[in-house]
Design a protein around this motif. Structure first.
Motif, PDB file in Angstrom:
ATOM      1  N   SER A   1       0.833  -1.212   0.000  1.00 49.64           N
ATOM      2  CA  SER A   1       0.000   0.000   0.000  1.00 49.64           C
ATOM      3  C   SER A   1       0.860   1.252   0.000  1.00 49.64           C
ATOM      4  O   SER A   1       1.688   1.442   0.897  1.00 49.64           O
ATOM      5  CB  SER A   1      -0.867   0.040   1.267  1.00 49.64           C
ATOM      6  OG  SER A   1      -1.950  -0.790   1.115  1.00 49.64           O
ATOM      7  N   THR A   2       0.650   2.076  -1.002  1.00 51.81           N
ATOM      8  CA  THR A   2       1.392   3.337  -1.097  1.00 51.81           C
ATOM      9  C   THR A   2       0.467   4.323  -1.804  1.00 51.81           C
ATOM     10  O   THR A   2      -0.616   3.939  -2.261  1.00 51.81           O
ATOM     11  CB  THR A   2       2.714   3.126  -1.875  1.00 51.81           C
ATOM     12  OG1 THR A   2       3.391   4.374  -2.000  1.00 51.81           O
ATOM     13  CG2 THR A   2       2.498   2.539  -3.262  1.00 51.81           C
ATOM     14  N   ALA A   3       0.880   5.590  -1.894  1.00 47.43           N
ATOM     15  CA  ALA A   3       0.024   6.558  -2.590  1.00 47.43           C
ATOM     16  C   ALA A   3      -0.047   6.195  -4.065  1.00 47.43           C
ATOM     17  O   ALA A   3       0.946   5.741  -4.647  1.00 47.43           O
ATOM     18  CB  ALA A   3       0.611   7.956  -2.417  1.00 47.43           C
ATOM     19  N   GLU A   4      -1.200   6.403  -4.668  1.00 48.56           N
ATOM     20  CA  GLU A   4      -1.319   6.248  -6.130  1.00 48.56           C
ATOM     21  C   GLU A   4      -0.325   7.189  -6.763  1.00 48.56           C
ATOM     22  O   GLU A   4      -0.231   8.357  -6.373  1.00 48.56           O
ATOM     23  CB  GLU A   4      -2.724   6.668  -6.576  1.00 48.56           C
ATOM     24  CG  GLU A   4      -3.777   5.593  -6.432  1.00 48.56           C
ATOM     25  CD  GLU A   4      -3.377   4.301  -7.135  1.00 48.56           C
ATOM     26  OE1 GLU A   4      -2.972   4.366  -8.313  1.00 48.56           O
ATOM     27  OE2 GLU A   4      -3.450   3.248  -6.484  1.00 48.56           O
TER      28      GLU A   4
ATOM     29  N   LEU B   1      -1.352  11.983   0.858  1.00 48.16           N
ATOM     30  CA  LEU B   1      -1.944  11.142   1.899  1.00 48.16           C
ATOM     31  C   LEU B   1      -2.106  11.959   3.170  1.00 48.16           C
ATOM     32  O   LEU B   1      -1.270  12.819   3.475  1.00 48.16           O
ATOM     33  CB  LEU B   1      -1.038   9.948   2.192  1.00 48.16           C
ATOM     34  CG  LEU B   1      -0.800   8.982   1.035  1.00 48.16           C
ATOM     35  CD1 LEU B   1       0.247   7.938   1.427  1.00 48.16           C
ATOM     36  CD2 LEU B   1      -2.101   8.284   0.659  1.00 48.16           C
TER      37      LEU B   1
ATOM     38  N   THR C   1      -2.694   6.313   7.745  1.00 48.02           N
ATOM     39  CA  THR C   1      -3.919   6.968   7.265  1.00 48.02           C
ATOM     40  C   THR C   1      -5.126   6.295   7.925  1.00 48.02           C
ATOM     41  O   THR C   1      -5.003   5.244   8.557  1.00 48.02           O
ATOM     42  CB  THR C   1      -4.068   6.829   5.736  1.00 48.02           C
ATOM     43  OG1 THR C   1      -4.389   5.461   5.441  1.00 48.02           O
ATOM     44  CG2 THR C   1      -2.798   7.213   5.002  1.00 48.02           C
TER      45      THR C   1
ATOM     46  N   ARG D   1       0.400   3.348   4.900  1.00 48.20           N
ATOM     47  CA  ARG D   1       0.797   3.439   3.484  1.00 48.20           C
ATOM     48  C   ARG D   1       2.257   3.883   3.449  1.00 48.20           C
ATOM     49  O   ARG D   1       2.660   4.762   4.225  1.00 48.20           O
ATOM     50  CB  ARG D   1      -0.001   4.523   2.754  1.00 48.20           C
ATOM     51  CG  ARG D   1      -1.491   4.409   2.858  1.00 48.20           C
ATOM     52  CD  ARG D   1      -2.087   3.718   1.638  1.00 48.20           C
ATOM     53  NE  ARG D   1      -3.528   3.678   1.714  1.00 48.20           N
ATOM     54  CZ  ARG D   1      -4.228   2.773   2.403  1.00 48.20           C
ATOM     55  NH1 ARG D   1      -3.612   1.837   3.095  1.00 48.20           N
ATOM     56  NH2 ARG D   1      -5.545   2.801   2.422  1.00 48.20           N
TER      57      ARG D   1
END
Ligand code: AMP
Ligand code: GLY
Length: 426
Positions: free
Chosen positions: A116-119, A188, A275, A280
């Motif tokens: 999971s990471t920022a788009e 985020l 978050t 993330r």
């Protein structure tokens, strides 16, 4: 064993201080070090990026282990060079260091193992980046893909500011080749934590959690810096969250690096945004954090040299990390004007008085010795670090020590660890 530690910041003084406590250490060399590190070993005037000279020196002095502090020599292949010469080296190879040195590579690796990471999207042409950012109506984060001394990230509330940031990085080339590619990410929201782990190629040994304070001003206001203070542990990282981060971030990325034929060895640092939807990844760093290392190592009771050797030998399952249960708080004293322009050469007084408290250690960062005086020589000058029975006591001890230290224009945040105190139930 003789050890060569490479680097000159607050992190390296903390590493030198801890390595010097090892029963297996014969001689510690620090290249180039700082006046604080000089109290723990011998400073050698070789630049941290001059790999050829460092290697020559290590051979001459029969160094058994090189510990590489900063990212630049790691990305330039310091570990590869030492290993090729038959000298153990703590840190990832240049290929593995791309996890920090190339944010596009890091994004690709995260995607390939569903972390999971920022788009985010990667661009190597400004017109494409501009068109994409212009099409967004949410805040964006613009990142130079290469190494930019911690300054290559712009968090932009308005897409128009994002376009300006992309222009500065890609057209004006303010970070040179490090900005040839950029990553454009969603912003985020949440609280950040730094999770550092020893990795020996296969096994992962997570250290105690910590939290940095990136912004220059109290209440996380103003521009980002290298880090204005840190504490450990971070109460926001509960045991449950730590297990989740280990399971969902650290294990998959280490596996993924193996599958990619770039096995990871050294310290892996995951910058995490906690978050509302869970943790993330903001970034990976391929080294100890600065200033997180200062409070973390204040709390580490185990022999760091032994741990570093186990990482190099692939045997960390045989070591046990013991921690002081007391929290530690590090307050960075900076030169007035930092992270913008600042003056150097200001005489520093009061370090000895600050260290009269046995729970306080003053780590040097941007300092130098001139005719018997310690003077300022960088933006982040000192990391004043204290242990306490609770986070409030550690904070109070750190600020008591800060208040004994004087230099013209000295600046520090006054709210380091406040976030932890809100959560600490002690
Ligand atoms: P990085 O070097 O990628 O960790 O970015 C430096 C700092 O920028 C982080 O510690 C965050 O404070 C901020 N940052 C980076 N990426 C994001 C993001 N996607 N959303 C919000 N803040 C971010
Ligand atoms: N404290 C942030 C870093 O070391 O990158």
């Amino acid at each position: 064993m003789n050890v060569l530690l490479i680097g000159s910041g607050g992190r390296e003084h903390a590493l030198a201080w801890k390595l010097a406590q090892s029963k297996n250490l014969d001689k510690l060399y620090i290249a180039p070090g700082n006046p604080g590190a000089a109290q723990c070993g011998e400073n050698i005037p070789i630049d941290a990026n001059n790999i050829e000279e460092l290697l020559k020196f290590a051979k001459e002095k029969k160094v058994g282990l090189a510990v590489v502090g900063p990212e630049d020599p790691l990305a330039a292949g310091a570990v590869d060079a030492f290993e090729a010469a038959g000298i153990k080296a703590f840190g990832p190879t240049a290929e593995a260091a791309k996890l920090e040195a190339d944010k596009a590579f890091a994004k690709h690796m995260m995607r390939s193992c569903s972390i999971s990471t920022a788009e985010g999207r990667v661009f190597d042409r400004y017109p494409d980046a501009k068109a994409y950012i212009a099409s967004r109506d949410e805040p964006v984060v613009i990142k130079a893909a290469g190494l930019a001394k911690g300054k290559g990230v712009y968090v932009c509330e308005e897409p128009s500011d994002g376009i300006l940031a992309a222009e500065k990085i890609m057209c004006d080339k303010i970070f040179g080749e490090a900005g040839a590619k950029i990553v454009v990410e969603d912003k985020l929201l949440g609280e950040e934590a730094s999770i550092l782990a020893f990795v020996d190629g296969r096994n992962i040994y997570v250290m105690e959690s910590s939290q940095d304070h990136k912004a220059i001003g109290d209440g996380d206001t103003g521009p980002n810096t290298g880090g204005m203070g840190a504490y450990s542990p971070a109460p926001i990282v509960t045991d449950k969250l730590m297990s989740q981060i280990t399971r969902e971030v650290l294990v998959p990325i280490v596996d993924c690096m193996n599958r990619n034929d770039t096995p990871y060895k050294g310290v892996l640092y995951a910058g995490i945004m906690i978050t509302a939807g869970g943790p993330r990844v903001l970034e990976f760093n391929v080294r100890f954090g600065d200033p997180e290392t200062q409070p973390i190592l204040m709390r580490l009771k185990s022999d760091l040299l032994e741990v570093c050797l186990a990482v190099c030998d692939g045997t960390i399952e045989n070591v046990t990390l013991e921690w002081d249960p007391r929290p530690a708080v590090c307050v960075v004293m900076a030169a007035g004007g930092y992270p913008g322009n600042y003056e150097k050469g200001k005489v520093i007084t009061g370090i000895e008085a600050a260290e009269e408290d046995k729970n306080v250690k003053v780590f040097h960062a941007g300092t130098k010795e001139v005719e018997g005086d310690i003077v300022t020589a960088g933006g982040r000058v000192l990391g004043v670090t204290a242990l306490g029975d609770g986070i409030a006591q550690a904070k109070a001890a750190a600020y008591r020590a800060v208040d004994k230290i004087k230099f013209d224009g000295a600046y520090c945040r006054r709210d380091i660890a406040d976030k932890a105190m809100k959560k600490d139930r002690k």
